[in-house]
Design an enzyme around this catalytic site. Structure first.
Site, mmCIF file in Angstrom:
data_model
loop_
_atom_site.group_PDB
_atom_site.id
_atom_site.type_symbol
_atom_site.label_atom_id
_atom_site.label_comp_id
_atom_site.label_asym_id
_atom_site.label_seq_id
_atom_site.Cartn_x
_atom_site.Cartn_y
_atom_site.Cartn_z
ATOM 1 N N SER A 1 0.812 -1.219 0.000
ATOM 2 C CA SER A 1 0.000 0.000 0.000
ATOM 3 C C SER A 1 0.844 1.268 0.000
ATOM 4 O O SER A 1 0.385 2.313 -0.475
ATOM 5 C CB SER A 1 -0.957 0.001 1.194
ATOM 6 N N HIS B 1 1.254 4.436 4.896
ATOM 7 C CA HIS B 1 0.488 5.101 3.848
ATOM 8 C C HIS B 1 0.936 6.554 3.672
ATOM 9 O O HIS B 1 1.076 7.036 2.545
ATOM 10 C CB HIS B 1 -1.005 5.065 4.182
#
Length: 293
Positions: free
Chosen positions: A133, A185
């Protein structure tokens, strides 16, 4: 009606390869029953020299939902490969995917270090980051800057304006999946802006191959030194043979060699009619002739 899946795979070759690789790694992890703590990136593992986890953590996933969510987003972001006319394209995608993996991993470790050492938040010492991610958020950010009119399609039915997707997804995943790595992230977003704004630039085939070579070198070296995996072919063993003569330089400014007693050496040359024997005297003469001033 959408394009045939095979046609889309051919349009996004690098994206398809990454998705295939992540899927194969997930299947291997499930088959071998490997826990994410064994491949994930944490501060404690890093200070113990497990730098190889920067790579393994990026391509490993905890569950099938984790894998499907990341790969679905990555498939949509594969449109980067089709934007060669905008200075992007497949080469750009490959070069900067490599950069995103490394830079975002280093940023996560840097954030952990500050939180632990400066703010004494020991909780982050044991937090383990895993998943692709960070790279997904990086590409979201790059597209948000380069082509803000694009849409991010998730699971084939959810569509988000790409200009807001990085921070929307950051907040959304933090609420829906509390255990998701917020710092991972965020590091992807920061890395994405650094690339999109030209703070990180100049990558070409030469630098990409050089960077890949160094990554492989550090990966193998740290894997060996941390004891996580043994590379027997890298072992250097002593080849000292007590039956061989010892050689040392005599004291002084000269280069005279002194040797312990040499046994008579027999050299059998099967393809010749006889065998030659080099005596102790002859061997000493040869060495003295070569090494004595």
């Amino acid at each position: 009606m959408g394009k045939p899946i095979l046609y889309e795979i051919l349009e996004k070759p690098a994206t398809s390869c990454v998705i295939g690789m992540c899927t194969a790694i997930w299947l291997y992890i499930q088959k071998k029953n490997i826990g994410y703590s064994h491949v994930g990136l944490s501060y404690e593992a890093a200070i113990e020299g497990h730098y190889w986890r920067i790579i393994t953590s990026a391509f490993s996933h905890i569950s099938i939902i984790h894998l499907v969510f990341n790969m679905s987003a990555l498939w949509s972001l594969g449109v980067v490969e089709q934007l060669g006319h905008m200075g992007l394209g497949t080469e750009f995608y490959l070069h900067y995917s490599l950069v995103l993996v490394v830079v975002s991993g280093v940023l996560v470790l840097g954030a952990y270090h500050v939180l632990i050492q400066k703010f004494k938040l020991e909780y982050f010492r044991r937090v383990t980051a895993v998943g692709y991610s960070c790279v997904v958020f990086g590409w979201m950010t790059i597209l948000a800057v380069k082509q803000p009119s694009s849409k991010l399609n998730l699971f084939g039915f959810l569509s988000l304006p790409i200009s807001f997707a990085p921070f929307e997804s950051l907040i959304f995943t933090s609420i829906i999946v509390p255990q998701a790595s917020f710092l991972g992230h965020l590091s992807g977003i920061i890395s994405g802006y650094a690339i999109a704004w030209g703070l990180i630039h100049g990558m070409n085939n030469y630098w990409a191959v050089s960077m890949l070579g160094w990554i492989i070198f550090v990966f193998v070296l740290s894997l060996k030194r941390s004891g996580a995996f043994h590379f027997n072919f890298l072992e250097i063993e002593s080849v000292t043979d007590p039956s061989l003569p010892s050689v040392r330089f005599a004291s002084g400014t000269g280069r005279t060699l002194q040797m312990s007693s040499l046994p008579v050496v027999g050299v059998n040359l099967g393809n010749f009619r006889g065998s030659w024997k080099i005596s102790k005297f002859a061997a000493i003469c040869i060495f003295r002739r070569c090494f004595t001033d």
